[in-house]
Scaffold this motif. Structure first.
Motif, PDB file in Angstrom:
ATOM      1  N   ILE A 191       0.849  -1.198   0.000  1.00 45.16           N
ATOM      2  CA  ILE A 191       0.000   0.000   0.000  1.00 45.16           C
ATOM      3  C   ILE A 191       0.885   1.249   0.000  1.00 45.16           C
ATOM      4  N   GLU A 192       1.921   1.203   0.804  1.00 43.68           N
ATOM      5  CA  GLU A 192       2.852   2.344   0.912  1.00 43.68           C
ATOM      6  C   GLU A 192       3.532   2.625  -0.433  1.00 43.68           C
ATOM      7  N   VAL A 193       3.935   1.541  -1.129  1.00 39.85           N
ATOM      8  CA  VAL A 193       4.656   1.753  -2.393  1.00 39.85           C
ATOM      9  C   VAL A 193       3.700   2.177  -3.514  1.00 39.85           C
ATOM     10  N   ALA A 194       2.464   1.666  -3.511  1.00 40.51           N
ATOM     11  CA  ALA A 194       1.493   2.032  -4.562  1.00 40.51           C
ATOM     12  C   ALA A 194       1.143   3.514  -4.478  1.00 40.51           C
ATOM     13  N   ARG A 195       1.142   4.047  -3.268  1.00 39.99           N
ATOM     14  CA  ARG A 195       0.853   5.450  -3.018  1.00 39.99           C
ATOM     15  C   ARG A 195       1.849   6.368  -3.753  1.00 39.99           C
ATOM     16  N   LYS A 196       3.062   5.848  -4.019  1.00 34.21           N
ATOM     17  CA  LYS A 196       4.113   6.652  -4.667  1.00 34.21           C
ATOM     18  C   LYS A 196       3.925   6.754  -6.187  1.00 34.21           C
ATOM     19  N   PHE A 197       2.981   5.943  -6.732  1.00 38.15           N
ATOM     20  CA  PHE A 197       2.778   5.951  -8.193  1.00 38.15           C
ATOM     21  C   PHE A 197       1.303   6.231  -8.508  1.00 38.15           C
ATOM     22  N   PRO A 198       0.783   7.400  -8.081  1.00 35.90           N
ATOM     23  CA  PRO A 198      -0.663   7.643  -8.198  1.00 35.90           C
ATOM     24  C   PRO A 198      -1.189   7.613  -9.627  1.00 35.90           C
ATOM     25  N   ASP A 291      12.810 -12.383 -17.413  1.00 34.90           N
ATOM     26  CA  ASP A 291      11.346 -12.473 -17.496  1.00 34.90           C
ATOM     27  C   ASP A 291      10.655 -12.353 -16.142  1.00 34.90           C
ATOM     28  N   VAL A 292      11.464 -12.281 -15.064  1.00 38.31           N
ATOM     29  CA  VAL A 292      10.909 -12.131 -13.717  1.00 38.31           C
ATOM     30  C   VAL A 292      11.521 -10.900 -13.060  1.00 38.31           C
ATOM     31  N   PHE A 293      10.699 -10.154 -12.306  1.00 36.17           N
ATOM     32  CA  PHE A 293      11.187  -8.962 -11.594  1.00 36.17           C
ATOM     33  C   PHE A 293      11.505  -9.366 -10.156  1.00 36.17           C
ATOM     34  N   ASP A 294      12.651 -10.018  -9.975  1.00 31.62           N
ATOM     35  CA  ASP A 294      12.971 -10.463  -8.618  1.00 31.62           C
ATOM     36  C   ASP A 294      13.991  -9.537  -7.964  1.00 31.62           C
ATOM     37  N   TYR A 295      14.093  -9.637  -6.647  1.00 35.21           N
ATOM     38  CA  TYR A 295      14.995  -8.744  -5.909  1.00 35.21           C
ATOM     39  C   TYR A 295      15.286  -9.369  -4.545  1.00 35.21           C
ATOM     40  N   THR A 296      16.301  -8.850  -3.851  1.00 32.65           N
ATOM     41  CA  THR A 296      16.549  -9.267  -2.469  1.00 32.65           C
ATOM     42  C   THR A 296      16.645  -8.006  -1.606  1.00 32.65           C
ATOM     43  N   TYR A 297      16.614  -8.194  -0.314  1.00 36.06           N
ATOM     44  CA  TYR A 297      16.696  -7.049   0.612  1.00 36.06           C
ATOM     45  C   TYR A 297      17.160  -7.554   1.972  1.00 36.06           C
ATOM     46  N   GLU A 298      17.682  -6.633   2.786  1.00 35.87           N
ATOM     47  CA  GLU A 298      18.151  -7.005   4.128  1.00 35.87           C
ATOM     48  C   GLU A 298      17.266  -6.403   5.227  1.00 35.87           C
ATOM     49  N   SER A 299      16.582  -5.305   4.899  1.00 30.77           N
ATOM     50  CA  SER A 299      15.773  -4.632   5.928  1.00 30.77           C
ATOM     51  C   SER A 299      14.477  -4.138   5.300  1.00 30.77           C
ATOM     52  N   ILE A 311       9.045  -1.866  -9.650  1.00 33.35           N
ATOM     53  CA  ILE A 311       7.809  -1.288 -10.211  1.00 33.35           C
ATOM     54  C   ILE A 311       8.166  -0.260 -11.280  1.00 33.35           C
ATOM     55  N   GLN A 312       9.159   0.577 -10.985  1.00 36.39           N
ATOM     56  CA  GLN A 312       9.586   1.600 -11.943  1.00 36.39           C
ATOM     57  C   GLN A 312      10.070   0.949 -13.245  1.00 36.39           C
ATOM     58  N   LYS A 313      10.817  -0.129 -13.100  1.00 34.80           N
ATOM     59  CA  LYS A 313      11.341  -0.871 -14.260  1.00 34.80           C
ATOM     60  C   LYS A 313      10.167  -1.414 -15.104  1.00 34.80           C
ATOM     61  N   ALA A 314       9.151  -1.961 -14.407  1.00 35.31           N
ATOM     62  CA  ALA A 314       7.979  -2.512 -15.099  1.00 35.31           C
ATOM     63  C   ALA A 314       7.184  -1.408 -15.792  1.00 35.31           C
ATOM     64  N   ILE A 315       7.050  -0.248 -15.139  1.00 32.99           N
ATOM     65  CA  ILE A 315       6.316   0.889 -15.726  1.00 32.99           C
ATOM     66  C   ILE A 315       6.984   1.304 -17.042  1.00 32.99           C
ATOM     67  N   THR A 316       8.309   1.453 -16.999  1.00 30.71           N
ATOM     68  CA  THR A 316       9.059   1.884 -18.191  1.00 30.71           C
ATOM     69  C   THR A 316       8.866   0.907 -19.346  1.00 30.71           C
ATOM     70  N   LEU A 317       8.999  -0.378 -19.041  1.00 34.01           N
ATOM     71  CA  LEU A 317       8.823  -1.411 -20.079  1.00 34.01           C
ATOM     72  C   LEU A 317       7.415  -1.363 -20.657  1.00 34.01           C
TER      73      LEU A 317
END
Length: 357
Positions: A191-198, A291-299, A311-317
């Motif tokens: 929800i927090e991230v979707a708010r950034k791409f109104p 073909d997949v938008f995968d990622y890792t994170y620590e926090s 999401i930004q990468k997917a929007i551009t494509l």
């Protein structure tokens, strides 16, 4: 295996209204001539108990968290089942679905139960290669046979995939979260991230929350955010293809701490849609590359940043070529059909049982 003397086994649970994974495996085993019973009937009579040759347990380490007494009761009932399996010299197969139990309250008891299952199992079935390393690091003197059999595909299981129409795909990126709505699935983060791409993203969150309190919490969070649609209800099987069809991508920001495999990732691929998802075991094994938008994170803050970046990468494509994401989804469907073929999966499961019996 000869069909005239079916081998009696228990597959638990042998049905699950919310997930066709169980039905795929049980139907496959029955075609092989196995007589599949419910765990509830295991100790119903001496004759039935003696007839069971093998028990296959899924999610057995999860306990009833509705109250403290229910939790302890379910723990002791499960200990009785394990003792009866051992006493009767039955073969025991356990599927490791998660890194650790998703439930917070029963964590300690659940871990103790998992330890007992692992030490008693004749075979541990894993759905991703990452599970092997986790098992070996957690259980130093593991004697059970570790067998890697992929998660079965869901191609056509919930009905046929809807054909792509010639209609123009909208410039707004349509993201879909699908599945049971539970705290470890990071819906708040979504929800927090979707708010950034109104303007450029529309997010649909579809599934049944695990409590009324959690439903209220999410509704409050998403209030007044026009580019988020909440469909907080059970989604019937027949409607799943349509939900997936209406999206450009599934977005599943699971917790890397507890998540290991995901049936929803396989569901998305089976119906021709790719995913934005952390690099859990399912994603690693399929190895879909670009073909997949995968990622890792620590926090948590890294998770938010990584999600935003994908999401930004997917929007551009999507804006450069409205069909690019759909093409990725179709390639993932082909890969899933090859690597997670449900017929191969049930063949291999039957072979595992035969090797134990």
């Amino acid at each position: 295996m000869s069909m005239d003397s079916p081998t009696k086994i228990i597959f638990n649970p042998c049905e699950n209204k919310e997930n066709q994974y169980i039905a795929i495996l049980v139907n496959g085993l029955e075609k092989y001539g196995y007589d599949v019973s419910r765990l509830d009937d295991f100790l119903s009579s001496k004759k039935h108990y003696q007839s069971i040759k093998l028990l296959h347990l899924n999610w057995f380490e999860n306990l009833d968290e509705s109250s403290s007494s229910s939790m302890w009761k379910s723990y002791f009932r499960k200990l009785v089942v394990l003792a009866a399996i051992k006493f009767g010299k039955k073969k025991l197969v356990w599927t490791m679905h998660n890194r650790l139990s998703h439930e917070k309250k029963s964590g300690k008891l659940s871990r103790a139960l998992t330890q007992k299952i692992v030490s008693q199992a004749d075979a541990i079935l894993i759905h991703s290669e990452a599970s092997r390393d986790i098992l070996r690091s957690q259980y130093r003197n593991l004697r059970a046979k570790i067998v890697h059999i992929p998660h079965p595909d869901f191609v056509d299981v919930y009905g046929a995939m809807l054909p792509e129409g010639s209609e123009e795909r909208k410039s707004q990126l349509k993201l879909l979260f699908l599945g049971a709505i539970k705290p470890y699935k990071n819906i708040e983060l979504l929800i927090e991230v979707a708010r950034k791409f109104p303007e450029s993203v529309h997010l649909t969150i579809a599934g049944n929350p695990n409590s009324e309190a959690y439903r209220d919490e999410l509704q409050k969070l998403a209030q007044n955010i026009p580019n988020i649609s909440l469909e907080l209800k059970f989604i019937p099987d027949a409607e799943l293809p349509s939900y997936i069809h209406q999206s450009d991508l599934l977005i599943l920001p699971y917790s890397l701490e507890s998540s290991l495999n995901s049936g929803t990732v396989i569901l998305g691929f089976s119906y021709g849609r790719s995913v934005i998802c952390p690099r859990i075991g399912t994603i690693d094994d399929l190895d879909g590359g670009e073909d997949v938008f995968d990622y890792t994170y620590e926090s948590d803050s890294e998770h938010l940043a990584a999600l935003e970046k994908q999401i930004q990468k997917a929007i551009t494509l999507h804006q450069n070529n409205p069909h690019a994401l759909i093409e990725k989804g179709y390639r993932m469907r082909e890969l899933t059909l090859k690597k997670n073929n449900k017929q191969d999966v049930t063949d291999r499961l039957s072979e595992l049982y035969e090797s134990l019996l």
